[in-house]
Scaffold this motif. Structure first.
Motif, PDB file in Angstrom:
ATOM      1  N   THR A  19       0.806  -1.215   0.000  1.00  0.00           N
ATOM      2  CA  THR A  19       0.000   0.000   0.000  1.00  0.00           C
ATOM      3  C   THR A  19       0.842   1.268   0.000  1.00  0.00           C
ATOM      4  OG1 THR A  19      -1.807  -1.138   1.146  1.00  0.00           O
ATOM      5  CG2 THR A  19      -1.831   1.264   1.186  1.00  0.00           C
ATOM      6  N   ALA A  20       1.824   1.360   0.871  1.00  0.00           N
ATOM      7  CA  ALA A  20       2.618   2.589   0.979  1.00  0.00           C
ATOM      8  C   ALA A  20       3.341   2.895  -0.332  1.00  0.00           C
ATOM      9  CB  ALA A  20       3.619   2.470   2.127  1.00  0.00           C
ATOM     10  N   LYS A  21       3.938   1.885  -0.936  1.00  0.00           N
ATOM     11  CA  LYS A  21       4.669   2.109  -2.187  1.00  0.00           C
ATOM     12  C   LYS A  21       3.718   2.468  -3.325  1.00  0.00           C
ATOM     13  CE  LYS A  21       8.610  -0.858  -1.080  1.00  0.00           C
ATOM     14  NZ  LYS A  21       9.382  -2.087  -1.437  1.00  0.00           N
ATOM     15  N   LEU A  22       2.541   1.841  -3.337  1.00  0.00           N
ATOM     16  CA  LEU A  22       1.594   2.112  -4.412  1.00  0.00           C
ATOM     17  C   LEU A  22       0.985   3.504  -4.294  1.00  0.00           C
ATOM     18  CD1 LEU A  22      -0.280  -1.284  -4.847  1.00  0.00           C
ATOM     19  CD2 LEU A  22       1.756  -0.422  -6.021  1.00  0.00           C
ATOM     20  N   THR A  23       0.712   3.956  -3.086  1.00  0.00           N
ATOM     21  CA  THR A  23       0.166   5.308  -2.930  1.00  0.00           C
ATOM     22  C   THR A  23       1.195   6.350  -3.348  1.00  0.00           C
ATOM     23  OG1 THR A  23       0.813   5.320  -0.584  1.00  0.00           O
ATOM     24  CG2 THR A  23      -1.418   4.657  -1.094  1.00  0.00           C
ATOM     25  N   GLU A  24       2.466   6.102  -3.053  1.00  0.00           N
ATOM     26  CA  GLU A  24       3.512   7.018  -3.496  1.00  0.00           C
ATOM     27  C   GLU A  24       3.606   7.019  -5.022  1.00  0.00           C
ATOM     28  OE1 GLU A  24       8.337   7.763  -2.954  1.00  0.00           O
ATOM     29  OE2 GLU A  24       7.319   6.223  -1.783  1.00  0.00           O
ATOM     30  N   LEU A  25       3.575   5.834  -5.622  1.00  0.00           N
ATOM     31  CA  LEU A  25       3.674   5.706  -7.075  1.00  0.00           C
ATOM     32  C   LEU A  25       2.488   6.404  -7.761  1.00  0.00           C
ATOM     33  CD1 LEU A  25       4.519   2.369  -8.899  1.00  0.00           C
ATOM     34  CD2 LEU A  25       2.863   3.970  -9.818  1.00  0.00           C
ATOM     35  N   LEU A  26       1.279   6.148  -7.290  1.00  0.00           N
ATOM     36  CA  LEU A  26       0.099   6.734  -7.911  1.00  0.00           C
ATOM     37  C   LEU A  26       0.031   8.236  -7.689  1.00  0.00           C
ATOM     38  CD1 LEU A  26      -2.476   3.936  -7.036  1.00  0.00           C
ATOM     39  CD2 LEU A  26      -1.808   4.630  -9.341  1.00  0.00           C
ATOM     40  N   GLY A  27       0.449   8.694  -6.518  1.00  0.00           N
ATOM     41  CA  GLY A  27       0.463  10.134  -6.261  1.00  0.00           C
ATOM     42  C   GLY A  27       1.346  10.872  -7.238  1.00  0.00           C
ATOM     43  N   THR A  28       2.494  10.284  -7.558  1.00  0.00           N
ATOM     44  CA  THR A  28       3.406  10.893  -8.526  1.00  0.00           C
ATOM     45  C   THR A  28       2.878  10.743  -9.948  1.00  0.00           C
ATOM     46  OG1 THR A  28       5.296  10.421  -7.099  1.00  0.00           O
ATOM     47  CG2 THR A  28       5.760  10.889  -9.405  1.00  0.00           C
ATOM     48  N   ALA A  29       2.374   9.554 -10.281  1.00  0.00           N
ATOM     49  CA  ALA A  29       1.913   9.294 -11.645  1.00  0.00           C
ATOM     50  C   ALA A  29       0.725  10.167 -12.033  1.00  0.00           C
ATOM     51  CB  ALA A  29       1.549   7.816 -11.789  1.00  0.00           C
ATOM     52  N   PRO A  34      -5.303  15.393 -15.890  1.00  0.00           N
ATOM     53  CA  PRO A  34      -6.279  16.488 -15.933  1.00  0.00           C
ATOM     54  C   PRO A  34      -7.390  16.399 -14.893  1.00  0.00           C
ATOM     55  CG  PRO A  34      -5.747  15.768 -18.157  1.00  0.00           C
ATOM     56  CD  PRO A  34      -5.081  14.797 -17.226  1.00  0.00           C
ATOM     57  N   ARG A  35      -7.922  15.186 -14.670  1.00  0.00           N
ATOM     58  CA  ARG A  35      -9.013  15.059 -13.710  1.00  0.00           C
ATOM     59  C   ARG A  35      -8.543  15.380 -12.300  1.00  0.00           C
ATOM     60  NH1 ARG A  35     -12.582   9.654 -13.838  1.00  0.00           N
ATOM     61  NH2 ARG A  35     -10.560   8.938 -14.567  1.00  0.00           N
ATOM     62  N   MET A  36      -7.356  14.932 -11.928  1.00  0.00           N
ATOM     63  CA  MET A  36      -6.832  15.214 -10.595  1.00  0.00           C
ATOM     64  C   MET A  36      -6.407  16.674 -10.447  1.00  0.00           C
ATOM     65  SD  MET A  36      -7.380  12.544  -8.994  1.00  0.00           S
ATOM     66  CE  MET A  36      -7.681  10.790  -9.216  1.00  0.00           C
ATOM     67  N   ALA A  37      -5.935  17.274 -11.541  1.00  0.00           N
ATOM     68  CA  ALA A  37      -5.588  18.696 -11.497  1.00  0.00           C
ATOM     69  C   ALA A  37      -6.836  19.540 -11.264  1.00  0.00           C
ATOM     70  CB  ALA A  37      -4.894  19.103 -12.786  1.00  0.00           C
ATOM     71  N   GLY A  38      -7.962  19.127 -11.863  1.00  0.00           N
ATOM     72  CA  GLY A  38      -9.200  19.843 -11.623  1.00  0.00           C
ATOM     73  C   GLY A  38      -9.727  19.636 -10.215  1.00  0.00           C
ATOM     74  N   LEU A  39      -9.544  18.441  -9.689  1.00  0.00           N
ATOM     75  CA  LEU A  39     -10.000  18.126  -8.341  1.00  0.00           C
ATOM     76  C   LEU A  39      -9.142  18.810  -7.301  1.00  0.00           C
ATOM     77  CD1 LEU A  39     -11.893  16.365  -6.579  1.00  0.00           C
ATOM     78  CD2 LEU A  39     -10.192  14.538  -6.758  1.00  0.00           C
ATOM     79  N   THR A  48       0.915  15.425  -2.429  1.00  0.00           N
ATOM     80  CA  THR A  48       0.724  14.970  -1.054  1.00  0.00           C
ATOM     81  C   THR A  48      -0.720  14.523  -0.832  1.00  0.00           C
ATOM     82  OG1 THR A  48       2.453  16.430  -0.214  1.00  0.00           O
ATOM     83  CG2 THR A  48       0.825  15.652   1.375  1.00  0.00           C
ATOM     84  N   LYS A  49      -1.667  15.318  -1.338  1.00  0.00           N
ATOM     85  CA  LYS A  49      -3.073  14.963  -1.157  1.00  0.00           C
ATOM     86  C   LYS A  49      -3.451  13.745  -1.987  1.00  0.00           C
ATOM     87  CE  LYS A  49      -4.792  19.487   0.260  1.00  0.00           C
ATOM     88  NZ  LYS A  49      -5.780  20.568   0.008  1.00  0.00           N
ATOM     89  N   LEU A  50      -2.851  13.620  -3.157  1.00  0.00           N
ATOM     90  CA  LEU A  50      -3.125  12.443  -3.975  1.00  0.00           C
ATOM     91  C   LEU A  50      -2.663  11.172  -3.279  1.00  0.00           C
ATOM     92  CD1 LEU A  50      -2.242  13.611  -7.603  1.00  0.00           C
ATOM     93  CD2 LEU A  50      -4.470  12.864  -6.772  1.00  0.00           C
ATOM     94  N   ARG A  51      -1.530  11.221  -2.636  1.00  0.00           N
ATOM     95  CA  ARG A  51      -1.055  10.037  -1.915  1.00  0.00           C
ATOM     96  C   ARG A  51      -2.025   9.660  -0.809  1.00  0.00           C
ATOM     97  NH1 ARG A  51       5.536  11.052  -1.378  1.00  0.00           N
ATOM     98  NH2 ARG A  51       5.954  11.035  -3.631  1.00  0.00           N
ATOM     99  N   ALA A  52      -2.513  10.651  -0.080  1.00  0.00           N
ATOM    100  CA  ALA A  52      -3.476  10.372   0.985  1.00  0.00           C
ATOM    101  C   ALA A  52      -4.780   9.837   0.406  1.00  0.00           C
ATOM    102  CB  ALA A  52      -3.735  11.643   1.798  1.00  0.00           C
ATOM    103  N   LEU A  53      -5.201  10.394  -0.719  1.00  0.00           N
ATOM    104  CA  LEU A  53      -6.447   9.958  -1.341  1.00  0.00           C
ATOM    105  C   LEU A  53      -6.331   8.532  -1.872  1.00  0.00           C
ATOM    106  CD1 LEU A  53      -9.291  10.755  -2.237  1.00  0.00           C
ATOM    107  CD2 LEU A  53      -8.298  11.683  -4.338  1.00  0.00           C
ATOM    108  N   PHE A  54      -5.233   8.224  -2.562  1.00  0.00           N
ATOM    109  CA  PHE A  54      -5.053   6.869  -3.072  1.00  0.00           C
ATOM    110  C   PHE A  54      -4.889   5.863  -1.930  1.00  0.00           C
ATOM    111  CE2 PHE A  54      -3.853   8.762  -7.274  1.00  0.00           C
ATOM    112  CZ  PHE A  54      -4.776   8.051  -8.028  1.00  0.00           C
ATOM    113  N   LEU A  58      -7.324   2.704  -1.886  1.00  0.00           N
ATOM    114  CA  LEU A  58      -6.771   1.351  -1.933  1.00  0.00           C
ATOM    115  C   LEU A  58      -7.202   0.535  -0.722  1.00  0.00           C
ATOM    116  CD1 LEU A  58      -3.126   1.967  -3.212  1.00  0.00           C
ATOM    117  CD2 LEU A  58      -4.936   0.741  -4.404  1.00  0.00           C
ATOM    118  N   LYS A  59      -7.139   1.146   0.442  1.00  0.00           N
ATOM    119  CA  LYS A  59      -7.461   0.410   1.662  1.00  0.00           C
ATOM    120  C   LYS A  59      -8.943   0.074   1.754  1.00  0.00           C
ATOM    121  CE  LYS A  59      -3.692   2.334   4.459  1.00  0.00           C
ATOM    122  NZ  LYS A  59      -3.348   3.255   5.568  1.00  0.00           N
TER     123      LYS A  59
END
Length: 209
Positions: A19-29, A34-39, A48-54, A58-59
């Motif tokens: 989980t920790a590695k995947l949230t870091e990977l997805l937050g960066t990716a 565009p959808r996340m930039a709008g959100l 940082t917020k994307l990592r918390a959201l992912f 995931l959990k």
């Protein structure tokens, strides 16, 4: 899901330990998606917020539903997050259950939390009723791009869906994404607007018999 090995690439199922590695990977990716930039319009805080959201998603929603990792030399370098057929729950009930956690992710800022709930509910409400695999997210670490990891994950997911005689649904927010998935047999079945003036293209791939 079968494990696939190709040179230094291994495809495997994700587990809670990832989980920790995947949230870091997805937050960066997804930092510039565009959808996340709008959100999350504040670019300085977005990753940082994307990592918390992912981490939350995931959990609570996705990790045990068929998420698959592409690992290079033993390290996760790309991930495809899937919902299994039948894993979908009532959107409103699910988001209300997530409300305290979402508020925490967005530091109790109600407008941002409301935008997130609206975006998630829009995705849920537009998914077809027919049982299907849903590609919720796919991302590759920047340093691993260009090596075909996303393609390998997609092909693995397509093969699995075909083996289960089940179609696939996903969303694309760019013309590049639409064209990419069309080459894999997807077609646009509907479009709908979301926050930031974007259009989401819902795409469907029937079983390849």
């Amino acid at each position: 899901m079968r494990t696939t090995t190709r040179d230094d690439l291994v495809l495997r199922a994700a587990s809670g330990e990832d989980t920790a590695k995947l949230t870091e990977l997805l937050g960066t990716a997804y930092r510039d998606e565009p959808r996340m930039a709008g959100l999350l319009p504040n670019q300085a805080q977005r990753e940082t917020k994307l990592r918390a959201l992912f981490s939350l998603l995931l959990k609570q929603d996705h990790l045990d539903h068929g998420t698959e990792i592409a690992a290079l030399n033993g390290h996760p370098a790309a991930v495809a997050v899937w919902d299994r057929p039948g894993s979908r729950t009532a959107p409103l009930g699910r988001r209300l259950a997530h409300l305290p956690a979402l508020l925490s992710v967005f530091r109790w800022r109600l407008p941002e939390t409301a935008r997130a709930i609206e975006a998630f509910n829009a995705t849920d409400s537009h998914r077809p009723d027919e049982p299907h695999w849903h590609l919720a997210a796919i991302g590759t670490a920047p340093q691993a791009r260009g090596r075909g990891l996303g393609r390998a994950l997609l092909e693995s997911g397509l093969a699995r869906a075909d083996a289960h005689d089940t179609p696939i649904y996903l969303e694309a927010t760019t013309h590049f994404g639409v064209a990419r998935f069309e080459r894999l047999g997807f077609r646009v079945i509907h479009e709908y607007p979301i926050t930031g003036g974007l259009t989401v293209h819902g795409m469907w791939r029937p079983v390849d018999r």
